[in-house]
Scaffold this motif. Structure first.
Motif, mmCIF file in Angstrom:
data_model
loop_
_atom_site.group_PDB
_atom_site.id
_atom_site.type_symbol
_atom_site.label_atom_id
_atom_site.label_comp_id
_atom_site.label_asym_id
_atom_site.label_seq_id
_atom_site.Cartn_x
_atom_site.Cartn_y
_atom_site.Cartn_z
ATOM 1 N N ASN A 38 0.389 -0.930 0.137
ATOM 2 C CA ASN A 38 0.141 -0.049 0.102
ATOM 3 C C ASN A 38 0.706 1.092 0.392
ATOM 4 N N ASP B 164 15.347 -10.370 7.033
ATOM 5 C CA ASP B 164 13.915 -11.329 6.753
ATOM 6 C C ASP B 164 14.407 -12.565 5.975
ATOM 7 N N ASP C 231 11.597 -11.495 16.216
ATOM 8 C CA ASP C 231 10.130 -11.795 16.639
ATOM 9 C C ASP C 231 9.959 -11.991 17.772
ATOM 10 N N VAL D 123 2.151 -8.833 16.304
ATOM 11 C CA VAL D 123 1.715 -8.331 15.209
ATOM 12 C C VAL D 123 0.174 -8.139 15.848
ATOM 13 N N PRO E 272 -3.979 -8.161 14.635
ATOM 14 C CA PRO E 272 -4.180 -8.483 12.949
ATOM 15 C C PRO E 272 -3.716 -7.452 11.934
ATOM 16 N N SER E 273 -4.037 -6.250 12.498
ATOM 17 C CA SER E 273 -4.114 -5.337 11.273
ATOM 18 C C SER E 273 -1.814 -5.546 10.959
ATOM 19 N N GLY E 274 -0.964 -6.289 11.169
ATOM 20 C CA GLY E 274 0.081 -5.842 10.899
ATOM 21 C C GLY E 274 1.082 -4.998 11.049
ATOM 22 N N ARG E 275 0.300 -3.921 12.083
ATOM 23 C CA ARG E 275 1.326 -3.259 13.275
ATOM 24 C C ARG E 275 1.349 -4.095 14.786
ATOM 25 N N ILE E 276 3.488 -3.581 14.747
ATOM 26 C CA ILE E 276 3.907 -4.289 15.791
ATOM 27 C C ILE E 276 2.648 -3.600 16.928
ATOM 28 N N ASP E 277 2.596 -4.645 18.209
ATOM 29 C CA ASP E 277 1.923 -3.925 19.430
ATOM 30 C C ASP E 277 2.681 -3.477 20.022
#
Length: 151
Positions: A2, A72, A79, A83, A85-90
């Motif tokens: 995106n 990666d 690790d 992450v 569900p939106s893909g962002r780091i908590d």
């Protein structure tokens, strides 16, 4: 992906803007009136500053993407940062992990991997200014390492 689409869209809009503003700038300059000439020059210079800024942002995006891919591929991405569900780091996990990542970057100041990981943690914690600074440093260190290695 995106971000790439957004960057391409911004570049297309900027080119369209430059063409339209460039036409107006020439018209202003051709009048010969001092004020109109000054406006025409400003209409030429200001978009060039925008092009420079966009180029720097695109360069940053490409280089940071390459570093992320390299990390990666080597299996060295952090690790321990969950992450969402939106893909962002908590964010809470990033806040908790921050001291360890910062300490590693400070004890290994020439390690681009440590600085890149720190940038990811800063981003996850919501500190985009420091995240960009850490990633910029990682890019500089990586470029210097690549140059020394003759790649």
């Amino acid at each position: 992906m995106n971000a790439r689409v957004g960057a391409i869209a911004m570049a297309v809009v900027l080119v369209l803007y430059l063409v339209l503003v460039g036409q107006r700038a020439v018209q202003f300059v051709l009048t010969g009136e001092p004020i109109a000439v000054a406006i025409g020059v400003a209409l030429i210079v200001l978009p060039l500053v925008g092009v420079w800024g966009l180029a720097k942002e695109l360069q940053f995006g490409v280089k940071s993407g390459r570093l992320a891919t390299e990390l990666d591929d080597a299996g060295e991405m952090p690790d321990d940062l969950p992450v969402l569900p939106s893909g962002r780091i908590d964010r809470a996990a990033a806040d908790a992990a921050f001291p360890a990542y910062r300490a590693r970057a400070e004890t290994e100041p020439e390690n681009w991997r440590a600085w890149f990981r720190l940038g990811l943690v800063y981003r996850g914690a919501g500190d985009s200014r420091r995240a960009r600074a850490a990633v910029r440093r990682a890019i500089r260190l990586h470029d210097a390492e690549t140059k020394r290695a003759g790649r």
